[in-house]
Design an enzyme around this catalytic site. Structure first.
Site: not given
Lengths: 429, 182, 318
Positions: C58-59, C86, C108, C136
């Site tokens: 959604r974000t 890695k 994010r 956020h």
């Protein structure tokens, strides 16, 4: 053959003799030949004018990480020993969490010989308490001591198994060495990267509560009480730990303790902005803890000062906070930090500072030196407690540059470091 | 040429001018059919209101009115600086097939109108778009011309024209600073 | 007043004027998403990279709509590992992107501080879309806009954040934003899911959801962070619902018309029951709509702002 060395006109500070007076010091054949008053040097002696400076027994840091064998890219015994003398230290004890772990006579002997070859500060190796520092089976204390180990520790980690810790405390008595514990309850500290408090809540970082250290402190004191062994507690960081050690000493337990220079000067506020150069274990805590640790040093609850010198590669620290490794370098800033935060505000007298940095480390760990009595080894630190200087990590002799003190102005700097009667470090300028 | 601000239209003159502009719009459109007045934020909106008032009085018809904020369509947003405030864009009816009269207070370089044309294109396809401005100060940088003009004013390059409306400024006049006057 | 500088890292440290300024810019942008042609040319030619180190639907989609509706060119990078394992370090990823001359990065990341870490090292604008448990900010802003839409002013209103506050970056951003705008803030949840220092953050604590419902004008119900709770902070989801779940029965006892907010995605039947999520008090979908407008506003306010990297590293959040 080193020429005799005559230090003139310095302020001789040696608490082991109740000495604090201006006078001369004569070093011959690697030993103190004469101390105090006016001394007429022998033929061919080198003279060092120490007017206005402090002359003390060589400072000893019993908690450093020299990274060799295994991580020579971030420090070697040689560069670490060089860093030590640049900070005024004549001897260091090197922790065994190397790769491979220093848990056997071969590696202990190797570290010792690397130190001798480097020719800077004396390097006394630690041996591990358990093989591989896995916390399962005892390492061979006897073999390691014979090869030169002065103490045993699994530092980096605690000894989680109390039966193993008890056994270590009993077994170590055969060889007269301290058992040295990094105090941490892993289950409480797991995942944490800084002190648990308002700052960690704000920054969204998992915190390590003080109790994670204090619970292990108490356990160790009680086991030392049970066994009669000597437990030495690493890098205390909380007020609670100081209170517990005091209780232990009052009970007559053979417990000694150390504190790092950063824990008596900085708080968790230093982490603001996710500064990885303020990340170490145990973490920086609150002002109340700082003050309690300073008081603990003053009243003798905490016996000695150390650095927990822990160099890391730039790339490793140049990471998101939670992923960066713990540790900061400290050998070259320790004296400056200790003077600025303990001597200048009058928390410790000069004599007490020398005691905590030179005399008591030798006494607690049964090492040579830590005194300027006639006949003792000629390890001497010449320093100027008033000297102002700005910390420039690029100038460090250590390969590590990870320090929170970069750019700060400190007071107190070593000018000459003498090991075995030989000048191994001179500050130019 | 004077340095002091000079009032080129006082309140009564503004009223007369708006009245005449309304007449011209009706003349160009041959009445009120399909007309939509769209004012450009902020003062263009006020002037569109006043034009609608006059037309309501004259013809008894309440023309649909919209507001257009062209901030997001400006061609100079790449310049660094505090972001301009974005006002409300509100178009009450579909524009397809309509005669849209863009109303603004001052026409200068023409870039505001260019932005308005771009924005209107995102809302539909009018049959015709006209431009009515209270003041035309010349200095065009684009080929854009008004259909209805309140007053032509000459202003030297460093000067400015300010239109003050009662609902926003507590004044009702047009002022020129650094111009050559009438 | 410059509302935002080079980056948006968090709401902590933004003033009331700055936060209000962002909401005021978001307000007129809502209308763009209602048009037939949902586009304005404002960010035409700008390249925005959505750098997501954590899975998010959604974000990311919300940001993508915001970017595309402003005519920016969007690139999505779903990097699944953090720098330790890695793969490239965060620094190298950032520098490589910068070498391709991008304008903005929306990041994010699972580590707190990652957004700031990136912002200090590249010149592009950086928007924090969620870093670890730290902040956020765009979620906080859209929550504030929604509250403002429904309650009028935020000053003096009582907002309670319910659930796993300890691990929630949404909770933190909300707390800073609400306090800056003068709201009264409380939290409600099991003590094991509240940070010890919560009261020092100026926030009241309710141990029972009934008390929170009685007190609040709005509840912001957090998702139980199942993936962060490896160590078992609560015994079971069933118990959590029975003790802390916002149910219709509990809401019926509310003395006033409570608003229900949730950042999504919802665990229906755990922290919130379906008839509440879909009920008349819920403004959850309104939050989602506001999310696009808020993100458009942030993109608009940041675009083109370049500060020197030294200033960013020195000063606080910008």
């Amino acid at each position: 053959m080193t020429k005799p060395l005559l230090l003139t006109g310095g302020r001789l500070v040696d608490p082991t003799q109740g000495l604090d007076a201006v006078g001369d010091l004569l070093l011959v054949d690697g030993k103190v030949a004469s101390v105090g008053g006016r001394i007429e040097g022998p033929e061919g002696a080198q003279t060092m004018d120490c007017k206005g400076l402090v002359v003390s027994p060589g400072m000893i840091d019993v908690h450093v990480h020299l990274r060799e064998p295994g991580r020579e890219d971030v420090e070697t015994v040689a560069t670490g020993a060089h860093s030590a003398v640049a900070g005024g230290f004549t001897a260091v004890a090197a922790m065994p969490n190397t790769k491979p772990v220093t848990d056997n006579q071969a590696t202990v002997g190797f570290v010792k010989r690397q130190g001798e070859a480097a020719g800077f500060a004396r390097v006394y190796p630690y041996g591990a308490i358990s093989l591989g520092q896995k916390g399962e089976t005892l390492a061979e204390f006897g073999e390691m001591v014979a090869a030169g180990a002065v103490a045993v520790s699994d530092d980096g980690k605690p000894v989680e198994n109390s039966h193993l810790m008890r056994t270590a405390l009993e077994y170590a008595q055969t060889f007269g060495i301290p058992v040295v514990e990094h105090c941490e309850v892993m289950a409480l500290a797991h995942g944490g990267s800084m002190h648990e408090g308002l700052v960690s809540a704000r920054l969204g970082l998992k915190g390590i509560p003080g109790e994670a250290e204090e619970i292990d402190v108490m356990r160790c004191i009680l086991l030392a009480k049970l066994t009669g062994g000597h437990i030495h507690l690493c890098h205390l960081s909380t007020k609670g730990s100081v209170d517990l050690v005091k209780w232990g000493k009052d009970q007559g337990v053979n417990v000694t303790a150390e504190v790092c220079s950063h824990h008596i000067s900085l708080t968790d506020a230093e982490v603001e902005g996710y500064n990885t150069n303020a990340k170490m274990n145990p973490p920086l805590r609150t002002q109340a803890d700082v003050e309690a640790l300073q008081q603990g040093l003053k009243d003798g609850t905490i016996d000695l000062l150390v650095t927990d010198h822990a160099p890391h590669h730039y790339d490793e620290k140049e990471r998101e906070f939670a992923d960066a490794p713990n540790g900061i370098v400290g050998l070259e800033t320790a004296l400056g930090v200790n003077v600025t935060w303990l001597l200048e505000p009058g928390i410790l007298t000069l004599s007490q500072l020398v005691d905590r940095m030179a005399c008591l480390p030798a006494k607690v760990f049964h090492l040579p030196g830590g005194t300027l009595k006639k006949g003792s080894i000629a390890d001497v630190t010449v320093f100027d407690p008033a000297r102002s200087w700005t910390v420039d990590p690029a100038q460090f002799k250590s390969k590590g540059r990870n320090t929170p003190y970069g750019g700060r102005t400190l007071r107190g700097r070593a000018l000459r470091t003498i090991v075995g009667g030989k000048i191994v470090y001179e500050l130019d300028g | 040429m004077s340095d002091a601000p000079s009032v080129v239209l006082n309140a009564r003159a503004v009223a007369r001018t708006i009245s005449r502009m309304a007449d011209e719009i009706l003349e160009l459109n041959d009445g009120t059919d399909n007309l939509v007045l769209v004012g450009i934020q902020r003062r263009g909106v006020q002037i569109a209101e006043r034009l609608a008032d006059v037309i309501r009085e004259r013809e008894g018809v309440d023309l649909p009115r919209g507001a257009l904020d062209i901030t997001l369509y400006r061609d100079d947003l790449q310049t660094v600086g505090p972001r301009p405030v974005v006002g409300k864009t509100h178009l009450p009816i579909a524009l397809d097939g309509r005669v849209v009269v863009i109303v603004d207070d001052v026409l200068f370089t023409g870039r505001t109108i260019r932005a308005a044309l771009d924005e209107l294109a995102d809302f539909g396809r009018p049959a015709r778009i006209m431009l009515a401005v209270l003041v035309d100060r010349g200095g065009r940088e684009l080929p854009i011309q008004p259909d209805v003009v309140g007053k032509k004013v000459e202003v030297s390059p460093g000067g400015r024209v300010d239109v003050f409306v009662p609902s926003l400024d507590d004044r009702d006049e047009v002022v020129v600073l650094g111009g050559s006057g009438r | 007043m410059t509302i935002l500088g080079k980056d948006l890292i968090g709401l902590a440290g933004l003033t009331r004027e700055q936060i209000t300024g962002i909401l005021d810019v978001a307000e007129p942008l809502k209308e763009i998403s209602e048009r037939a042609i949902k586009k304005v040319p404002t960010l035409r030619g700008m390249t925005v990279v959505n750098l997501f180190f954590e899975a998010s639907t959604r974000t990311r989609i919300s940001f993508e709509f915001a970017e595309k509706r402003m005519s920016a060119d969007t690139v999505n990078i779903a990097a699944t590992t953090s720098s330790v394992s890695k793969g490239e370090t965060l620094v190298d990823t950032a520098r490589n992107l910068e070498a391709m001359r991008i304008d903005m990065v929306v990041i994010r990341h699972p580590n707190s501080g990652a957004a700031r870490f990136l912002a200090e090292r590249i010149e592009s604008n950086v928007i924090n879309a969620g870093d670890g448990t730290h902040e956020h900010p765009t979620q906080g802003l859209l929550d504030l806009l929604t509250l403002r839409d429904k309650l009028g002013a935020i000053e003096g209103k009582r907002i309670c954040i319910c659930g796993d506050v300890l691990h929630s970056r949404v909770a933190r951003s909300n707390i800073w934003g609400l306090k800056a705008l003068g709201a009264q803030v409380a939290v409600c949840g099991p003590r094991s899911l509240l940070p010890n220092a919560i009261r020092e953050m100026g926030v009241e604590v309710f141990d029972r959801i009934e008390a929170a419902i009685e007190w609040a004008d709005a509840l912001n119900i957090l998702r139980l962070q199942l993936e962060r709770m490896q160590l078992g902070y609560i015994p079971s989801l069933r118990e959590y619902n029975r003790v802390f779940g916002v149910t219709r029965a509990r809401l019926e006892k509310a003395p006033r018309d409570l608003l229900i907010l949730h950042p999504g995605p919802m665990n229906r039947g755990v922290e919130i029951d379906s008839d509440v999520a879909d009920g008349p008090h819920s403004v959850i979908l309104h939050q989602v709509t506001n999310g696009v407008a808020v993100r458009m506003a942030v993109l608009y306010l940041l675009a083109g702002n370049k500060a020197s990297l030294a200033d960013v590293a020195k000063g606080g959040p910008s």
